[in-house]
Design an enzyme around this catalytic site. Structure first.
Site, PDB file in Angstrom:
ATOM      1  N   LYS A 199      25.047  37.384  46.928  1.00  0.00           N
ATOM      2  CA  LYS A 199      26.056  38.361  46.869  1.00  0.00           C
ATOM      3  C   LYS A 199      27.215  37.788  45.930  1.00  0.00           C
ATOM      4  O   LYS A 199      27.403  36.669  45.537  1.00  0.00           O
ATOM      5  CB  LYS A 199      26.531  38.793  48.103  1.00  0.00           C
ATOM      6  CG  LYS A 199      27.170  37.740  49.025  1.00  0.00           C
ATOM      7  CD  LYS A 199      27.603  38.149  50.405  1.00  0.00           C
ATOM      8  CE  LYS A 199      28.356  36.964  50.987  1.00  0.00           C
ATOM      9  NZ  LYS A 199      28.629  37.247  52.571  1.00  0.00           N
TER      10      LYS A 199
ATOM     11  N   TYR B 122      56.762  30.679  33.405  1.00  0.00           N
ATOM     12  CA  TYR B 122      57.391  31.832  34.043  1.00  0.00           C
ATOM     13  C   TYR B 122      58.698  31.388  34.918  1.00  0.00           C
ATOM     14  O   TYR B 122      58.114  30.444  35.460  1.00  0.00           O
ATOM     15  CB  TYR B 122      56.422  33.026  34.388  1.00  0.00           C
ATOM     16  CG  TYR B 122      56.074  33.673  33.235  1.00  0.00           C
ATOM     17  CD1 TYR B 122      56.516  34.519  32.394  1.00  0.00           C
ATOM     18  CD2 TYR B 122      54.359  33.887  33.263  1.00  0.00           C
ATOM     19  CE1 TYR B 122      55.961  35.211  31.456  1.00  0.00           C
ATOM     20  CE2 TYR B 122      53.757  34.706  32.508  1.00  0.00           C
ATOM     21  CZ  TYR B 122      54.566  35.177  31.457  1.00  0.00           C
ATOM     22  OH  TYR B 122      53.931  36.086  30.593  1.00  0.00           O
TER      23      TYR B 122
END
EC number: 5.1.1.1
Length: 369
Positions: free
Chosen positions: A38, A264
């Site tokens: 998965k 940032y």
């Protein structure tokens, strides 16, 4: 392993084979093996991984959702596929692609039987999940009579397995809880088998369960993270080989004077002159902001370079003040030299999360096909 010119997830299929053979060596030769692929095979390459495992002789695959199973069928995978979390909206496609549902509630049972009748199915294979303590999906003892009544004379479906999921198989402090789950599963399986007059195969063990509770391997086991090289404990990790290496390069190097900021929100401020390297990988590639501000490090020429400042969408900056490196040099984010588990633990998370987070825009490269 050759150099890369861009951010690349290198997948070593010989390591996958090694892990599969090791896990098989821990169970009886007659016990079936279900490979969990998965989430793009835990963030790697679902089709390549499934094809390799199919060639090695796995008995079953497991995916989370129908869309994943359909991708495998589109790629030519013939091995039976269990869908662990099927949704009623996908039942038509599920039957069309010969995918086998986990039946985990009375409502899902009713809805799947209805679809199977509409599509004129007979003895369509389904798997019954018991909730033995994880409290996520599954039937409990109170459901057995009603469930058995719905299944017993139903011609459209055939129960091919009973299964459950251990909640803490890697934790020695939860051994009593795990043993209680195993005993509960046995009791529920026996009772439903008696009510149905049938004895489907059973499976309960995940990777850590295979290692720690081999007495509960029953007719099949399921492994996910172990196939990709991680065993949830150091002794097992030493026997496995991580299949994925996340590599990138240095795009640019900056000389940062004292009292300058990087990134940032000026999240890093230099207390002295430093040298930084900017790398073309960021939170859009799976390196979340939780790894910034010095928590995680990457490897450049075998030396640790901590991520400084905030992780950007497409870039990270690392401190290379004490590392002899140049623009274009290779960088290892994680791999056999510095594992995904180590990288993840620096931000108090787990290998599963960082592995499955690697964006599909990151190039995949296969080794030892």
């Amino acid at each position: 392993m050759g150099k890369v010119g861009e951010t690349t997830l290198v997948l070593d299929l010989s390591a996958l084979e090694h892990n599969y053979r090791y896990l098989r060596s821990r169970i009886a030769p007659t016990t079936k093996f279900m490979a969990v692929v998965k989430a793009f095979a835990y963030g790697s390459d679902m089709v390549a991984i499934a094809k390799k495992l199919e060639s090695l002789g796995v008995d079953y695959f497991a995916v989370a959702y129908v869309v994943e199973g359909s991708l495998l069928r589109n790629a030519g995978i013939k091995t039976p596929i269990l869908v662990l979390h099927p949704l009623a909206a996908n039942f038509d496609e599920m039957i069309d692609r010969c995918l086998e549902p986990n039946i985990y509630s009375l409502k899902i049972l009713e809805q799947f039987v209805s679809t199977a009748k509409t599509k004129k199915q007979k003895d369509y294979p389904v798997h019954i999940k018991f909730n033995t303590g994880l409290n996520r999906l599954g039937f409990q003892k109170a459901d057995l009579d009603q469930m058995a009544a719905q299944i017993k004379d139903c011609q459209e479906i055939k129960v091919v397995s009973f299964f459950s999921h251990l909640a803490a198989s890697e934790d020695p402090d939860e051994k009593a809880f795990s043993n209680n789950q195993i005993n509960s599963f046995l009791a529920l399986s026996d009772e439903l088998a008696q009510k149905l007059g049938d004895s489907p195969m059973r499976h309960m063990l995940n990777t850590s369960g295979i290692i720690n509770y081999p007495e509960a391997q029953f007719e099949m086991v399921r492994s996910g993270i172990g196939l990709y090289g991680y065993g949830n404990e150091a002794a097992v990790d030493a026997k496995l080989k991580p299949i994925a290496t996340l590599k990138t390069i240095i795009s640019q190097i900056h000389e940062i004077p004292a009292n300058e900021s990087v990134g940032y929100n000026r999240a890093f401020k230099s207390e002295r002159a430093r040298k930084t390297a900017t790398l073309p990988i960021g939170h859009a590639d799976g390196i979340g902001r939780q790894y910034g501000k010095g928590k995680a490090s990457i490897l450049i020429h075998g030396k640790k370079a901590p991520i400084i400042g905030n992780v950007c969408m497409d870039m990270i900056m690392v401190d290379v003040t004490d590392i002899d490196c140049a623009e274009g040099d290779e960088v290892i984010v994680f791999g056999p030299e510095s594992s995904a588990e180590q990288f993840a633990s620096s931000a108090q998370t787990i290998s599963y999360e960082i592995l499955t987070a690697i964006s599909q825009r990151v190039k995949r490269e296969l080794l030892n096909e």
